[in-house]
Design an enzyme around this catalytic site. Structure first.
Site, PDB file in Angstrom:
ATOM      1  N   GLU A  80      36.980  37.093  51.670  1.00  0.00           N
ATOM      2  CA  GLU A  80      37.054  37.312  53.118  1.00  0.00           C
ATOM      3  C   GLU A  80      38.503  37.475  53.559  1.00  0.00           C
ATOM      4  OE1 GLU A  80      36.043  35.152  57.390  1.00  0.00           O
ATOM      5  OE2 GLU A  80      35.266  34.274  55.536  1.00  0.00           O
ATOM      6  N   LYS A  92      22.962  18.675  48.398  1.00  0.00           N
ATOM      7  CA  LYS A  92      23.131  20.109  48.642  1.00  0.00           C
ATOM      8  C   LYS A  92      22.360  20.600  49.862  1.00  0.00           C
ATOM      9  CE  LYS A  92      24.460  20.900  43.919  1.00  0.00           C
ATOM     10  NZ  LYS A  92      24.156  21.418  42.582  1.00  0.00           N
ATOM     11  N   ASP A 124      31.452  22.230  42.406  1.00  0.00           N
ATOM     12  CA  ASP A 124      30.115  22.801  42.573  1.00  0.00           C
ATOM     13  C   ASP A 124      30.030  23.428  43.962  1.00  0.00           C
ATOM     14  OD1 ASP A 124      27.432  23.382  42.879  1.00  0.00           O
ATOM     15  OD2 ASP A 124      26.741  21.531  41.927  1.00  0.00           O
ATOM     16  N   HIS A 141      41.211  39.842  62.669  1.00  0.00           N
ATOM     17  CA  HIS A 141      40.256  40.327  61.674  1.00  0.00           C
ATOM     18  C   HIS A 141      40.306  41.850  61.544  1.00  0.00           C
ATOM     19  CE1 HIS A 141      38.719  36.240  61.707  1.00  0.00           C
ATOM     20  NE2 HIS A 141      38.011  36.542  60.646  1.00  0.00           N
TER      21      HIS A 141
END
Length: 421
Positions: free
Chosen positions: A119, A250, A324, A414
């Site tokens: 990104e 998670k 992770d 952006h």
């Protein structure tokens, strides 16, 4: 009842693409022959080559060269502990921010923080926040609490048996703790909290895990605890499960927000009004005004916590340092606060679910080990410091994005960094 226009338009698009008969046929079950992949746990040059032969219908030699590059293929076996059916490695752009000055209980000094992302504008934004924080004296951090949890579930005939089971667990807790800790050199079972829902009992088992993130460690330890229960408990049970989906593993959960799952860290910095104006291009008042609206939006939309974009920084940090990445789902919860302190701006974040380790998992892989070496936090003794760096990095992102939106620079940044360069 009125059908929303976007549903009508969607149906029309589908109708234009397919005729009735072909559409029906596409959705029918297929019994066409297929050849399954033979699973491979220990990667080798031969196993990689065999998989790529299988992929030739869709992938080219150039694709193989990109994933199974010479550096990767020099030692395919080094990845065997981290993945099955290995075919290569993915290369992601890695940038750094810093120096980020951290005045922490565990992380102390100036750090260059690696961030892996695709990104554009993300690293630039976090770097700006890091510069503002360091120019204001640095970020104070503290590890407040730690404990990775696993929540096995036990099913009984009725409520009475569930209660008798909890009573037995309380009596036998020392033996159960010994059974769990016998599986690990570093894990310590620090608490077991029973939660009863009629005939189902969840045991909230919380562990410290040394310098590892500890997901596998606590699973193996809890399994030993459960097997000891099964072998010795006189209360008849219908079933038990290693995880009752109560822990928040998670996934975002209220339990994780309130009690934490992993390392709970708080970080703060007071930005001078001069830094806000000259470095961030806005004012303390503008940031506070926007922060008030953003906080309202968090509450109205039902967010767990109130923050701008923890997931951006955490995902980039986790990938770069061998964590992770799926744990971002639970780690990216917490609270961002901004308050006036005289003419200056106090900024803080508190994040209760930081699951990181300086050992174990993907931290020994070549690129990820390099990322930890850039930080100077690879290996034993650095797990707590790594967690503080992760949260300090998130604070940098909160500072920068709030300033950008408050000043009306968010879209322009952006466009310039992503779409127009």
């Amino acid at each position: 009842m009125t059908i929303p226009s976007h549903i009508v338009e969607m149906l029309a698009r589908i109708r234009r693409r397919f005729q009735n008969a072909p559409l029906q046929e596409r959705l029918l079950p297929s019994d066409a022959e297929f050849t399954t992949l033979r699973p491979v746990r220990n990667a080798s040059a031969a196993s990689v080559a065999k998989y790529w032969q299988r992929l030739r219908a869709t992938a080219s030699q150039e694709d193989q060269d990109a994933l199974a590059d010479p550096i990767t293929m020099a030692d395919p076996g080094q990845f065997s502990a981290n993945i099955e059916n290995f075919i290569g490695t993915v290369k992601m752009p890695v940038g750094i921010i810093g120096p980020l000055r951290i005045n922490g209980l565990n992380a102390h000094g100036d750090f260059h923080v690696p961030m892996a992302t695709t990104e554009a504008a993300l690293v630039a934004s976090y770097a700006r926040g890091a510069y503002a924080a360091t120019k204001s004296g640095g970020i104070s951090t503290a590890l407040l609490y730690e404990g990775v949890i696993r929540t096995p579930a036990f099913v009984f005939e009725g409520l009475l048996d569930a209660g008798l089971f909890v009573e037995w667990v309380v009596r036998e807790i020392d033996a159960l703790k010994a059974a769990a800790e016998a599986t690990t050199r570093f894990g310590k079972l620090v608490s077991v909290e029973p939660m009863i829902d009629n005939n189902v009992v969840f045991l909230v088992c919380r562990y410290t895990t040394g310098d590892a993130a500890g997901q596998n460690m606590v699973t193996i330890a809890t399994n030993a605890l459960c097997e000891d229960i099964e072998a010795r408990c006189p209360i008849a049970m219908k079933a038990w499960y290693i995880e009752g989906n109560f822990s928040g593993d998670k996934k975002a959960s209220f339990l994780g927000l309130v009690t934490g799952r992993g390392r709970k860290v708080s970080a703060s910095v007071t930005l001078s009004a001069d830094v806000v104006e000259k470095t961030l291009g806005t004012s303390v008042k503008a940031m506070l005004d926007y922060g008030q609206v953003a906080n309202l939006g968090s509450h109205l939309s039902g967010q767990l916590g109130a923050q701008a974009h923890f997931a951006n920084g955490l995902a980039a940090f986790y990938i770069a340092t061998g964590q992770d990445a799926a744990c971002v789902a639970e780690s990216a919860m917490g609270i961002t606060r901004m308050e006036a302190r005289g003419d200056d701006l106090f900024c803080s974040v508190t994040m209760p679910n930081i699951l990181v380790g300086s050992v174990g998992g993907g931290t020994s892989l070549p690129s990820q080990a390099a990322g930890l070496n850039v930080l100077g936090l690879k290996g034993a003794g650095n797990g707590a410091a790594l967690a503080e760096v992760a949260v300090a990095t998130c604070l940098c992102g909160e500072i920068s994005i709030v300033a950008a939106i408050a000043a009306g620079h968010f879209t322009r940044a952006h466009e310039n960094l992503a779409r127009k360069r």
